[in-house]
Design a protein around this motif. Structure first.
Motif: not given
Length: 638
Positions: A196-198, A251-259, A300-304, A326-328
């Motif tokens: 988990h990045p941070e 090339a594109e964002v992916t995975g767990h949004v907050v990370r 907001g971001q994250g649809s799953r 937390c993603a917002a």
């Protein structure tokens, strides 16, 4: 420290890539009469004390006391990263101390507890300090150990920037540096990385506080370590960790949004401090990827829900929106870093959108209940019994990352409002009543924005040399108007790169009145967003509006409404009630009583109605009920 000047969460060094400079923390004072300042006051009097109480009630503090031996009678409670809620609340308390000048007893108690709980080598993570000590550093894909350290370091940065002479602040900084030094020793030449990045952005900020270069170097190493598959498959595959491809080439964002967002924020910090424009360009490319095809109209971001992740391009179902709070917050923090680095107004526009919609909607009007996920559609009959998707905000969560994250953002919110320096003047990015000072200049801002269109800036003091006052003109505003010292002036000709720029020799008493005209708007999604095709969202100024069952006549249902595109919307102003400004929306009501699940379209009969729409961020503050942002358009036949 006689030369000490308090600052906020992000402070690039003088040598960093930086188009804009943050003002000192004391440079902006928000009036509690405005929306932003009112949120800060609510945070200080309600949200922050609430968080402190919940930490004690849910065992977070007891977990640390187990390590010291003071609570050996209790079992570990909560998630294995429960310490981070303590650290985030401590960070919030220090930012609030810097804002109000009042120290919280919590900072004293928490600082002493952390110092006592820390191992001799600097390690501090209560989950791995008692029963699980033999597992330290052995399960980085899962453990959140560096993530936990990162939030401890962020608390120390807040302590150092607000109260360096305070004993508790010195304690926290010492504790955090000992943990950071342990990381440098252990991982300075390692290919490993935390799941988990941070830690990346925390280490850069600690470098900015201390000048100790190994912290910056380690942050850069962690950024470049990711993307080589070192974390393994895990439950959701390497894309979940952003470990499938190096950030520089992704090339594109992916995975767990907050990370993903925390990783990008840390990468910006590393890039600007090391002069790495290739890395900065990579972050911009990924930011564009998120904004162009994976961001809700609320910001907001994250649809799953399954993996708290970005979906495919244009996969933005309103009723299944995860849009974690937390993603917002991560999106807001990333946009701020990109704004500082580039000076581009689009990042400030996104800060405003996600703050006033995606973040604001997470918190109840009393400041003590919160959404973890933020849907854009709540169906009639929704089963909100599970905390993953409740019908109403909850006072706390089993994974309580969001409430203390909100507390730390709101306590430091004034630090994101404006930038400036002696040479560049002042730049106003977010609008609220208060004062803004820096570089020898000071102005007073008077406005009811976002409820009102008008923003009045009065110069309080200024240097003798000419300087530029820059005021952001949001992309949604097509017809701004300008009055300078009582005389109407052309606005469009003085707008450069999204900012109205007025360069002159200013005198005390000079006034600028900027009117950001905000007619009601119907917003349509990209045609590939299938879930919103044939529907529109309502907006006025920076605010997204929604329909809530509480405003629908008892014999109608939110689910049966279709907007009449041929009739105009009306704006209503209120001196009391839930919202100062609502919209009156012409509707066609489709009677769905006794209609089969599927039937010929001719069987649907409609009647006319007018329904009130409220700002999305205020929904769920009354009785539970259905809500929707995206409203179907009535057909001609209706």
């Amino acid at each position: 420290m006689n030369d000490f000047v308090p600052h906020g969460p992000v402070l690039p060094t003088a040598d960093a890539i930086s188009a804009l400079r943050p003002l000192p923390a004391s440079g902006v004072r928000l009036s509690t009469e405005g929306l932003l300042g009112g949120w800060q006051e609510r945070n200080a009097t309600a949200t922050l004390p609430h968080c402190v109480t919940q930490l004690d009630r849910h065992g977070n503090l007891a977990n640390l006391r187990r390590v010291t031996g003071d609570r050996s009678d209790v079992a570990f409670r909560g998630f294995w990263f429960a310490d981070t809620d303590v650290h985030k609340t401590l960070e919030a308390a220090f930012w609030e101390q810097g804002r109000s000048g009042t120290a919280s007893p919590f900072t004293v108690d928490a600082a002493a507890l952390l110092e006592k709980a820390q191992d001799p080598d600097g390690y501090l993570d209560s989950y791995y300090q008692v029963e699980n000590r033999d597992k330290q550093w052995t399960e980085l894909h899962f453990s959140h150990e560096m993530y936990t350290a990162g939030h401890l370091i962020q608390a120390a940065v807040a302590a150092a920037r607000t109260a360096p002479g305070d004993a508790a602040a010195q304690q926290v900084l010492t504790v955090a540096r000992r943990f950071a030094d342990l990381l440098v020793t252990r991982y300075g030449d390692s290919p490993e990385v935390d799941g988990h990045p941070e830690i990346e952005t925390a280490l850069v900020e600690l470098y900015r506080v201390t000048g100790h270069r190994p912290y910056l170097d380690l942050a850069g190493r962690f950024v470049d370590n990711r993307g080589h598959g070192v974390l393994g498959e895990g439950r959701f595959g390497p894309r979940y960790f952003q470990d499938h491809e190096p950030l520089r080439s992704a090339a594109e964002v992916t995975g767990h949004v907050v990370r993903q967002l925390y990783l990008l924020a840390g990468a910006v910090d590393v890039a600007v401090e090391t002069g790495d424009r290739e890395l900065l360009d990579a972050v911009v490319r990924l930011w564009d990827s998120a904004q162009n095809s994976r961001t809700y109209v609320t910001g907001g971001q994250g649809s799953r829900h399954r993996d708290e992740a970005f979906g495919d391009p244009y996969e933005l179902p309103p009723d299944r929106a995860y849009a974690e709070t937390c993603a917002a917050i991560g999106s807001f923090q990333l946009a701020w870093r990109l704004l500082l680095a580039t000076g581009e107004a689009r990042y400030a526009d996104e800060m405003e959108r996600v703050l006033l919609n995606g973040i604001a909607g997470s918190t109840s009007v009393d400041g003590t209940a919160f959404f973890y996920s933020n849907p854009l559609h709540l169906r009639t009959g929704h089963d909100g019994s599970h905390e993953d998707a409740p019908t109403q905000r909850l006072s706390w969560y089993s994974c309580a990352c969001c409430p203390p994250n909100l507390a730390r953002l709101m306590a430091s919110l004034h630090g994101y409002v404006a930038t400036g320096s002696a040479g560049d003047g002042l730049q106003l990015h977010l609008y609220g009543p208060g004062t803004v000072a820096g570089g020898g200049h000071e102005v007073t801002v008077d406005t009811r924005y976002p409820w009102d269109e008008q923003i009045t800036v009065t110069v309080s003091s200024a240097s003798d040399t000419p300087w530029t006052l820059a005021m952001r003109v949001p992309a949604w505003c097509d017809a701004p108007r300008l009055i300078v010292n009582g005389t109407q002036a052309p606005a469009r000709g003085q707008i450069q790169d999204g900012y109205l720029r007025l360069h002159r020799s200013w005198k005390p008493g000079d006034t600028v009145v900027l009117t950001l005209t905000m007619p009601s708007r119907l917003v349509a999604a990209h045609p590939r967003v299938d879930a919103s095709r044939g529907a529109v969202a309502l907006a006025r100024g920076p605010l997204v509006y929604c329909l809530e069952q509480a405003d629908v006549p008892a014999d109608h249902d939110v689910e049966d409404l279709a907007l009449d595109p041929a009739a105009p919307l009306a704006v209503s102003y209120h001196s009391g009630g839930l919202s100062p400004v609502t919209l009156r929306v012409p509707m066609r009501v489709r009677s769905s009583n006794f209609v089969p699940l599927y039937s010929d379209i001719s069987s649907f009969k409609t009647t006319a109605a007018t329904v009130t729409a409220i700002p999305y961020f205020l929904w769920a503050n009354r009785s539970p009920g259905a809500m929707r942002v995206w409203i179907p358009l009535a057909t001609r036949e209706e």
